[in-house]
Structure formats: structure tokens, C-alpha cells
Design a protein around this motif. Structure first.
Motif, mmCIF file in Angstrom:
data_model
loop_
_atom_site.group_PDB
_atom_site.id
_atom_site.type_symbol
_atom_site.label_atom_id
_atom_site.label_comp_id
_atom_site.label_asym_id
_atom_site.label_seq_id
_atom_site.Cartn_x
_atom_site.Cartn_y
_atom_site.Cartn_z
ATOM 1 N N PRO A 288 -12.101 -27.227 -40.584
ATOM 2 C CA PRO A 288 -12.564 -27.246 -41.979
ATOM 3 C C PRO A 288 -13.579 -26.152 -42.285
ATOM 4 N N GLU A 289 -14.580 -25.988 -41.396
ATOM 5 C CA GLU A 289 -15.583 -24.952 -41.637
ATOM 6 C C GLU A 289 -14.974 -23.554 -41.569
ATOM 7 N N THR A 290 -14.074 -23.338 -40.599
ATOM 8 C CA THR A 290 -13.468 -22.011 -40.451
ATOM 9 C C THR A 290 -12.630 -21.645 -41.663
ATOM 10 N N VAL A 291 -11.737 -22.556 -42.060
ATOM 11 C CA VAL A 291 -10.873 -22.288 -43.205
ATOM 12 C C VAL A 291 -11.693 -22.162 -44.478
ATOM 13 N N THR A 292 -12.671 -23.050 -44.639
ATOM 14 C CA THR A 292 -13.536 -23.000 -45.815
ATOM 15 C C THR A 292 -14.297 -21.685 -45.879
ATOM 16 N N ALA A 293 -14.817 -21.239 -44.719
ATOM 17 C CA ALA A 293 -15.588 -20.006 -44.693
ATOM 18 C C ALA A 293 -14.721 -18.800 -45.054
ATOM 19 N N VAL A 294 -13.514 -18.720 -44.476
ATOM 20 C CA VAL A 294 -12.620 -17.596 -44.776
ATOM 21 C C VAL A 294 -12.212 -17.627 -46.249
ATOM 22 N N ALA A 295 -11.876 -18.830 -46.763
ATOM 23 C CA ALA A 295 -11.490 -18.943 -48.171
ATOM 24 C C ALA A 295 -12.651 -18.569 -49.090
ATOM 25 N N ALA A 296 -13.867 -18.978 -48.712
ATOM 26 C CA ALA A 296 -15.038 -18.643 -49.523
ATOM 27 C C ALA A 296 -15.290 -17.140 -49.517
ATOM 28 N N VAL A 297 -15.108 -16.507 -48.352
ATOM 29 C CA VAL A 297 -15.285 -15.049 -48.271
ATOM 30 C C VAL A 297 -14.305 -14.340 -49.196
ATOM 31 N N GLY B 8 -15.372 -14.324 -52.612
ATOM 32 C CA GLY B 8 -16.621 -13.619 -52.865
ATOM 33 C C GLY B 8 -17.854 -14.493 -52.733
ATOM 34 N N ALA B 9 -17.688 -15.750 -52.299
ATOM 35 C CA ALA B 9 -18.822 -16.671 -52.145
ATOM 36 C C ALA B 9 -19.344 -16.563 -50.710
ATOM 37 N N LEU B 10 -20.010 -15.457 -50.398
ATOM 38 C CA LEU B 10 -20.395 -15.178 -49.021
ATOM 39 C C LEU B 10 -21.509 -16.092 -48.523
ATOM 40 N N THR B 11 -22.493 -16.364 -49.382
ATOM 41 C CA THR B 11 -23.574 -17.262 -48.979
ATOM 42 C C THR B 11 -23.031 -18.648 -48.684
ATOM 43 N N LEU B 12 -22.083 -19.098 -49.506
ATOM 44 C CA LEU B 12 -21.446 -20.395 -49.293
ATOM 45 C C LEU B 12 -20.717 -20.427 -47.949
ATOM 46 N N ALA B 13 -20.076 -19.329 -47.582
ATOM 47 C CA ALA B 13 -19.314 -19.276 -46.332
ATOM 48 C C ALA B 13 -20.219 -19.534 -45.133
ATOM 49 N N VAL B 14 -21.336 -18.840 -45.062
ATOM 50 C CA VAL B 14 -22.259 -19.011 -43.929
ATOM 51 C C VAL B 14 -22.942 -20.370 -43.993
ATOM 52 N N ALA B 15 -23.323 -20.806 -45.204
ATOM 53 C CA ALA B 15 -24.017 -22.088 -45.352
ATOM 54 C C ALA B 15 -23.137 -23.256 -44.944
ATOM 55 N N ALA B 16 -21.839 -23.183 -45.261
ATOM 56 C CA ALA B 16 -20.931 -24.268 -44.894
ATOM 57 C C ALA B 16 -20.857 -24.425 -43.383
ATOM 58 N N ILE B 17 -20.913 -23.302 -42.655
ATOM 59 C CA ILE B 17 -20.834 -23.354 -41.196
ATOM 60 C C ILE B 17 -22.131 -23.901 -40.605
ATOM 61 N N ILE B 18 -23.265 -23.324 -40.996
ATOM 62 C CA ILE B 18 -24.536 -23.744 -40.414
ATOM 63 C C ILE B 18 -24.886 -25.168 -40.850
ATOM 64 N N GLY B 19 -24.656 -25.475 -42.132
ATOM 65 C CA GLY B 19 -24.934 -26.826 -42.601
ATOM 66 C C GLY B 19 -24.040 -27.847 -41.933
ATOM 67 N N GLY B 20 -22.760 -27.486 -41.755
ATOM 68 C CA GLY B 20 -21.849 -28.381 -41.045
ATOM 69 C C GLY B 20 -22.284 -28.599 -39.608
ATOM 70 N N ASN B 21 -22.830 -27.572 -38.988
ATOM 71 C CA ASN B 21 -23.321 -27.710 -37.617
ATOM 72 C C ASN B 21 -24.488 -28.685 -37.535
ATOM 73 N N CYS B 22 -25.401 -28.606 -38.501
ATOM 74 C CA CYS B 22 -26.542 -29.534 -38.521
ATOM 75 C C CYS B 22 -26.056 -30.976 -38.654
ATOM 76 N N LEU B 23 -25.064 -31.178 -39.501
ATOM 77 C CA LEU B 23 -24.509 -32.523 -39.659
ATOM 78 C C LEU B 23 -23.740 -32.959 -38.415
ATOM 79 N N ASP B 24 -23.112 -32.016 -37.725
ATOM 80 C CA ASP B 24 -22.432 -32.363 -36.480
ATOM 81 C C ASP B 24 -23.432 -32.785 -35.411
ATOM 82 N N ALA B 25 -24.642 -32.254 -35.466
ATOM 83 C CA ALA B 25 -25.683 -32.729 -34.545
ATOM 84 C C ALA B 25 -25.990 -34.198 -34.818
ATOM 85 N N LEU B 26 -25.898 -34.607 -36.088
ATOM 86 C CA LEU B 26 -26.080 -36.021 -36.420
ATOM 87 C C LEU B 26 -24.926 -36.874 -35.894
ATOM 88 N N ASN B 27 -23.793 -36.240 -35.564
ATOM 89 C CA ASN B 27 -22.698 -36.980 -34.946
ATOM 90 C C ASN B 27 -23.136 -37.661 -33.652
#
Length: 343
Positions: free
Chosen positions: A242-251, A254-273
Motif C-alpha cells: 500500500p505505501e509503495t503503490v501510494t507513494a509512486v501514484a502520489a509522485v 505531483g504530491a511529493l510531500t504526501l508520497a514521503v509522508a505516507a511511507i514514514i507515517g505508515g512506518n510509525c503506525l506499523d511500530a504500533l503493530n
């Protein structure tokens, strides 16, 4: 079908099918989420890290919970941390999709730096828990509420910094893509309809996560593969889709900040896993059920996060092989981790 064991062939087929459904749902999330980031006024960094991060992490949350409940704590732990490693690698994939300049240069953001720092803290606390005394209160290790508190405090810090002028900020260059709301991207659809679309896509990702978790459990039991490898390479790979596809689609949008934020934010939530797994596992502390493979994987995720933060700070315009130095290092570290777990 829902509770009984699955045949190996059926598990492999469902694993692949669920991965495909995850990709379909993620592409839809990217398109709708970019519009909602503008509609809500939250901005791409905060919206991507919180809402995108939550929704794209739902499959991983389900995988961790299902495997922990089924008495497979090492698989649950490996999925959570393996997803973080694989999702961090997604930055290099998204960087390759952005041809003009290194993605970390164009998507420079104080929020993304803070989320990266938060992720290092969360992974550090989980490692401290694994080496701490094996104690639990009501079946939960004391580190679990600490991880939740760290995450909540980090969110508050990022939110506050987004509303005030920071003491440090990235210098804007002509290659920096500013996070400016696009009023023409709404397509005339009502906000309620967009949220409904967003939730439906998220539900698809959740169902796919449950299928992957059940299928992965069968793979461990039937093939003799190590839980660390299956959790990190197979489940973690699907977890990162999900993060990979979302990031590439966001790039590409042209939503570059969203692309990186989705990955890092998703990682923080995965730590809550890990907290989810600790709650779901009834055999004691999930952190102490982690073996050498799981701890090695956590250390690898920490190294990859540090490399990513270095890339965001250095902001190299051009690097090796059309990637930044950090992208190449991310690939090298990830391949080394997976190869080591496979041996």
C-alpha cells in the motif's frame, strides 16, 4: 474456510490474489487521499502520515493481530518490523519514479523529519522492551503503553510545528515541490462521497491483509520456512505494497510531500503493530517472544530509517544511478537483511 487450516496450494494462490487487491485499493487511496488532503486543509505531510499512514497500515495491523492470536508471535513481530523495512525501501522505488530530481530533495519537510525521528524512538523502545525484564500487567508489557504515548506525543509535536514558524526549515529551491492545495483536483465530487470512496478502498486493503496473514501462517507450518523470513520478506513485502503503490501514484500526481509522508507515517503506525500484537498474544510478552531474527530485523529497520533521515537532511539533487545516495544504501541494507534472514 474462515477458521480451519488452508491447503498449501490454496494459501499460495490467495496470498498472490490478496497482494493484487492490496495494490488496487492502494492506487485508489492515493487519488482520493490527495484531494482530501486539500479539502481538509491538513496538508500533505500531516494527512499522509496520519490518515494515509493509518489506512495503508490496516492490512499490516490485521496481519499482526491474526498471527498473534493464532499463537505465532515471531511471525507477528516479523510482519510488523519487516513491513517497516520494506516500506522504507519504497522511498527508493518512489524516487526512481520521480525523474527530475532526487525525491528527498523535492519533498523536504520538517514534518517528515519529525516523523522519521519518532520512528527511531518507537523502534528503540521496542528493542529496550525485548531486553527488559519479562513482566506483564493484564497480559500487556509496560513498553506497549509507552510506545503509544510516544506516538501520541510525536503527533502533537508535528501538528504544533505545522501551525507555527519552526526554528529550522528546509531551504526551497526551484526543484522543491511546495504543498499547495489544488483547487482543480476535486472533480466536483462532494467531500462525503470522497470519504466513502476512501473508506471502501481501506476496507479492501483490510480484507486482503487478513487473507495474507492466514496464508502466511500456512506457509510457515507447511514449508518449514523461518518465521523471520516469511514475516519480513513475504508478509512485510505485501504489508509494504500500500505505501509503495501510494507513494509512486502520489509522485506521478505531483504530491511529493504526501508520497514521503505516507511511507514514514505508515512506518510509525506499523511500530504500533507491536502493541497490537502484544495485546493479541496470550502467551506472554510479544517483545520477549522475539528471537534473534526479529531483533536483527529491528536493527535493520533502524539503520534504514537513519539513512532516510540522512537523505532528507542532505537533500542531494542527483545521486548514484538516478537515485540519491540514500536510495542506493536503502536497497543495499534491505537486500542484506533479507539475505541474512534467508540463510
Amino acid at each position: 474456510m474462515l477458521t480451519g487450516p488452508w491447503p498449501l496450494g490454496q494459501s499460495v494462490a490467495l496470498f498472490v490474489l490478496a497482494g493484487g487487491l492490496t495494490v488496487v485499493g492502494s492506487v485508489r487511496l492515493a487519488g482520493v487521499g490527495d484531494v482530501l488532503a486539500d479539502r481538509t486543509g491538513q496538508g500533505e505531510a500531516l494527512f499522509g502520515a496520519v490518515f494515509f499512514g493509518l489506512v495503508t497500515s490496516l492490512s499490516g495491523i490485521v496481519m499482526t493481530a491474526v498471527t498473534a492470536v493464532n499463537g505465532q508471535p515471531q511471525l507477528a513481530y516479523s510482519n510488523a518490523v519487516g513491513g517497516i523495512a520494506a516500506q522504507t525501501l519504497a522511498v527508493a522505488v518512489a524516487d526512481a519514479a520521480h525523474r527530475r530530481v532526487n525525491l528527498e530533495h523535492a519533498a523536504a519537510s520538517m514534518s517528515n523529519l519529525l516523523f522519521g525521528s519518532l520512528l527511531i524512538a518507537l523502534l528503540g523502545v521496542s528493542l529496550m522492551a525485548s531486553f527488559s525484564p519479562d513482566v506483564s500487567l493484564l497480559g500487556v508489557h509496560p513498553a506497549s503503553p509507552v510506545i503509544v504515548a510516544f506516538y501520541w506525543g510525536g503527533l502533537r509535536m508535528v501538528h504544533d510545528r505545522s501551525r507555527t514558524r519552526p526554528m529550522w526549515e528546509a531551504v526551497h529551491t526551484r526543484e522543491t515541490v511546495r504543498d499547495v492545495p489544488d483547487e482543480t483536483a476535486t472533480g466536483g465530487r462532494r467531500t462525503g462521497a470522497l470519504w466513502a470512496d476512501f473508506v471502501l478502498a481501506a476496507a479492501l486493503v483490510v480484507v486482503a491483509g487478513w487473507v495474507v496473514a492466514r496464508a502466511a501462517g500456512t506457509l510457515v507450518e507447511s514449508t518449514g520456512l523461518q518465521a523471520g523470513f516469511v514475516g519480513a520478506a513475504l508478509m512485510g513485502g505485501v504489508n509494504a505494497l500500500p505505501e509503495t503503490v501510494t507513494a509512486v501514484a502520489a509522485v506521478r500526481r505531483g504530491a511529493l510531500t504526501l508520497a514521503v509522508a505516507a511511507i514514514i507515517g505508515g512506518n510509525c503506525l506499523d511500530a504500533l503493530n507491536l502493541v497490537v500484537g502484544d495485546l493479541a498474544y496470550r502467551g506472554g510478552s510479544l517483545y520477549h517472544a522475539a528471537g534473534a531474527d526479529q531483533l536483527f530485523l529491528t536493527a535493520g529497520a533502524l539503520v534504514m530509517t537513519t539513512v532516510l533521515l540522512g537523505g532528507l537532511l542532505v537533500r542531494q539533487k542527483r545521486g548514484w544511478w538516478r537515485l540519491g545516495f540514500d536510495g542506493v544504501l536503502l536497497i543495499g541494507v534491505y537486500v542484506t537483511v533479507i539475505a541474512t534472514l534467508a540463510l
